[in-house]
Design a protein around this motif. Sequence first.
Motif, mmCIF file in Angstrom:
data_model
loop_
_atom_site.group_PDB
_atom_site.id
_atom_site.type_symbol
_atom_site.label_atom_id
_atom_site.label_comp_id
_atom_site.label_asym_id
_atom_site.label_seq_id
_atom_site.Cartn_x
_atom_site.Cartn_y
_atom_site.Cartn_z
ATOM 1 N N TRP A 116 -1.251 8.897 -21.184
ATOM 2 C CA TRP A 116 -1.838 8.299 -19.982
ATOM 3 C C TRP A 116 -2.703 9.378 -19.311
ATOM 4 C CZ3 TRP A 116 0.123 8.212 -14.479
ATOM 5 C CH2 TRP A 116 -0.663 7.342 -13.703
ATOM 6 N N TYR A 162 -1.639 12.532 -16.863
ATOM 7 C CA TYR A 162 -0.696 13.654 -17.100
ATOM 8 C C TYR A 162 -1.374 15.025 -17.151
ATOM 9 C CZ TYR A 162 2.413 9.806 -18.589
ATOM 10 O OH TYR A 162 3.133 8.649 -18.660
ATOM 11 N N GLY A 172 -5.337 -2.090 -15.944
ATOM 12 C CA GLY A 172 -4.034 -1.464 -16.192
ATOM 13 C C GLY A 172 -2.988 -2.038 -15.268
ATOM 14 N N ASN A 193 1.668 3.727 -22.574
ATOM 15 C CA ASN A 193 0.280 3.396 -22.288
ATOM 16 C C ASN A 193 -0.527 4.535 -22.889
ATOM 17 O OD1 ASN A 193 -2.219 2.863 -21.231
ATOM 18 N ND2 ASN A 193 -1.662 3.181 -19.089
ATOM 19 N N ASP A 238 8.413 8.941 -18.106
ATOM 20 C CA ASP A 238 7.708 7.919 -17.332
ATOM 21 C C ASP A 238 8.080 6.543 -17.918
ATOM 22 O OD1 ASP A 238 5.922 6.141 -16.236
ATOM 23 O OD2 ASP A 238 4.135 7.333 -16.660
ATOM 24 N N ARG A 251 1.904 0.340 -3.653
ATOM 25 C CA ARG A 251 2.160 1.764 -3.882
ATOM 26 C C ARG A 251 3.625 2.161 -3.665
ATOM 27 N NH1 ARG A 251 0.129 2.353 -7.118
ATOM 28 N NH2 ARG A 251 -0.143 4.584 -7.151
ATOM 29 N N ILE A 268 7.697 3.485 -16.399
ATOM 30 C CA ILE A 268 7.119 2.468 -15.517
ATOM 31 C C ILE A 268 7.012 1.095 -16.206
ATOM 32 C CG2 ILE A 268 4.710 3.116 -16.059
ATOM 33 C CD1 ILE A 268 5.722 2.287 -12.534
ATOM 34 N N TYR A 269 6.918 1.095 -17.552
ATOM 35 C CA TYR A 269 6.805 -0.193 -18.262
ATOM 36 C C TYR A 269 8.143 -0.632 -18.855
ATOM 37 C CZ TYR A 269 1.765 0.496 -17.983
ATOM 38 O OH TYR A 269 0.485 0.678 -17.522
ATOM 39 N N GLY A 323 3.756 5.097 -5.290
ATOM 40 C CA GLY A 323 3.489 4.774 -6.695
ATOM 41 C C GLY A 323 4.162 5.776 -7.619
ATOM 42 N N ALA A 324 4.289 5.361 -8.883
ATOM 43 C CA ALA A 324 4.832 6.266 -9.899
ATOM 44 C C ALA A 324 3.926 7.489 -10.023
ATOM 45 C CB ALA A 324 4.930 5.541 -11.232
ATOM 46 N N LYS A 325 2.639 7.304 -9.727
ATOM 47 C CA LYS A 325 1.690 8.406 -9.858
ATOM 48 C C LYS A 325 2.057 9.551 -8.916
ATOM 49 C CE LYS A 325 -2.815 7.625 -10.901
ATOM 50 N NZ LYS A 325 -4.145 7.085 -10.656
ATOM 51 N N SER A 382 5.347 -1.113 -9.312
ATOM 52 C CA SER A 382 3.973 -1.551 -9.575
ATOM 53 C C SER A 382 3.867 -2.566 -10.704
ATOM 54 C CB SER A 382 3.100 -0.347 -9.911
ATOM 55 O OG SER A 382 3.139 0.582 -8.869
ATOM 56 N N LYS A 383 4.346 -2.192 -11.880
ATOM 57 C CA LYS A 383 4.160 -3.062 -13.048
ATOM 58 C C LYS A 383 5.284 -4.087 -13.125
ATOM 59 C CE LYS A 383 1.204 0.295 -14.182
ATOM 60 N NZ LYS A 383 -0.195 0.346 -14.418
ATOM 61 N N LEU A 404 5.263 11.227 -10.111
ATOM 62 C CA LEU A 404 4.987 12.147 -11.225
ATOM 63 C C LEU A 404 4.365 13.441 -10.726
ATOM 64 C CD1 LEU A 404 3.438 9.693 -13.806
ATOM 65 C CD2 LEU A 404 5.047 11.503 -14.416
ATOM 66 N N ASN A 434 6.508 8.959 -22.341
ATOM 67 C CA ASN A 434 6.138 7.682 -21.731
ATOM 68 C C ASN A 434 6.484 6.559 -22.710
ATOM 69 O OD1 ASN A 434 2.980 5.979 -21.211
ATOM 70 N ND2 ASN A 434 4.908 5.638 -20.159
HETATM 71 N N1 PLP Z 1 2.461 5.706 -15.642
HETATM 72 C C1 PLP Z 1 1.757 4.992 -16.506
HETATM 73 C C2 PLP Z 1 1.996 5.187 -17.962
HETATM 74 C C3 PLP Z 1 0.799 4.076 -16.066
HETATM 75 O O1 PLP Z 1 0.090 3.346 -16.960
HETATM 76 C C4 PLP Z 1 0.592 3.937 -14.681
HETATM 77 C C5 PLP Z 1 -0.443 3.021 -14.164
HETATM 78 O O2 PLP Z 1 -1.359 2.603 -14.837
HETATM 79 C C6 PLP Z 1 1.356 4.702 -13.814
HETATM 80 C C7 PLP Z 1 2.285 5.582 -14.319
HETATM 81 C C8 PLP Z 1 1.143 4.654 -12.326
HETATM 82 O O3 PLP Z 1 1.854 3.666 -11.696
HETATM 83 P P1 PLP Z 1 1.707 3.448 -10.126
HETATM 84 O O4 PLP Z 1 0.672 2.404 -9.930
HETATM 85 O O5 PLP Z 1 3.070 3.023 -9.680
HETATM 86 O O6 PLP Z 1 1.304 4.749 -9.513
#
Ligand code: PLP
Length: 395
Positions: free
Chosen positions: A127, A130, A39, A177, A205, A248, A207-208, A101-103, A239-240, A106, A173
């Motif tokens: 994803w 969530y 991923g 993903n 979200d 992170r 992130i992409y 990180g986005a994680k 990240s992406k 979130l 999202n």
């Molecule tokens: N959101 C989605 C949809 C993702 O696929 C991912 C990572 O795979 C993330 C958030 C998390 O990103 P990060 O690595 O910045 O925490």
Amino acid sequence: MIHFSPNIAKLQPSATISLSSRVKELISAGHDIINLTAGEPDFPTPSFIADAGVRAIREGRTRYTPSAGVPELRAAIATDLSRLSPHQPAFDPASIVVSAGAKEALFNACFSLFGPGDRVLIPVPYWTTYPEQIALARAEPVFVNPGGENGKVTPEDLDRAAASGGVKGIILNSPGNPTGAVYSLEELEAIVRWANARNAWVISDEIYRRIYHGDRLAPGLLDLDPALLERSVVIDGASKSFAMTGWRIGFSYSPLELATKISALQSQTTSHPSAPSQYAALAAYCAGEEQMREYRTMSSAFERRRAHVVRLFRELLPGVRFLEPEGAFYLWIAVDGMARNGENDIALCERLIETVGVALVPGSAFGDERFVRLSYACSEDTLERAVERLPEAVA
Ligand code: PLP
């Protein structure tokens, strides 16, 4: 036996991270497996970004930072957001909280907004993180099954899912993903208006967002009229976009009152993301034209790989249905054209690993067992070798 707190009683480890780790173990034990579960971008972090991180360490910028992130980075992200959404009034850096990180961004948003008795809508497929994060906030994830297969929901789908009331939020999202589907601006606006009419929050979200196979940038919430965004949170990160998964760095952009609370939450949990990583991300968000060349090489590689994998599937596996991705780097493939003897997604993925050495992720990790996910974050050559192995294994 340990009696765990109800906070984590139902917590499951990330299915995608577990699978990816198992495949890596098999590969290091000498098995011939092509790993398409990743991923994350397969590129190294661009050198100007890595150098900035190393410089920060060497120059001693290794101490605590403010919990919402160093002011220079929050300002640089605000400037970048203005560049991406030029019609918005200026972005207030105080509304940006930089997280691990986005994680984490979130998690902070979910934990700050949702609690017991709240229901939060999640379009399927989703994803994997969530529902777990919503449950950690002791709120209830409510899955929304859209009419189509690409995971995009409409206000009508949301109406059906929200019929029993108590909806406090929805998680969107796009690019998505695992599907690679992208909402149009009109579709986003319809959902935001739906949520606003019910005083529900939209956590988007994105992130992409920069890994988009259309024009330049996938449509995002910040392209909408700011008056619509009083109850919206945008999640993004480095990240992406900049191949920085291990550093992170992610962030949330939200109304000031919420950003202040998120920053307080972070100050009591992780304090802040790693200081050198923040300085590396600062270089990424401040990159000039010349430096962005390295970044553009990555986006054009994803574009070529998408075209390549789509072409390979059409040529070599004409009976297999898949969704043509519009963004991110995943191919969402229907199980029915690949399975044998009524196999489900998990059995199919296990058989593909064992018989032809190709690792994909079962769709049930994302709430939809009718599909499996292939990541094309790998070289065109690897993709070709993997897809060439599949015809002998499929139905
Ligand atoms: N959101 C989605 C949809 C993702 O696929 C991912 C990572 O795979 C993330 C958030 C998390 O990103 P990060 O690595 O910045 O925490």
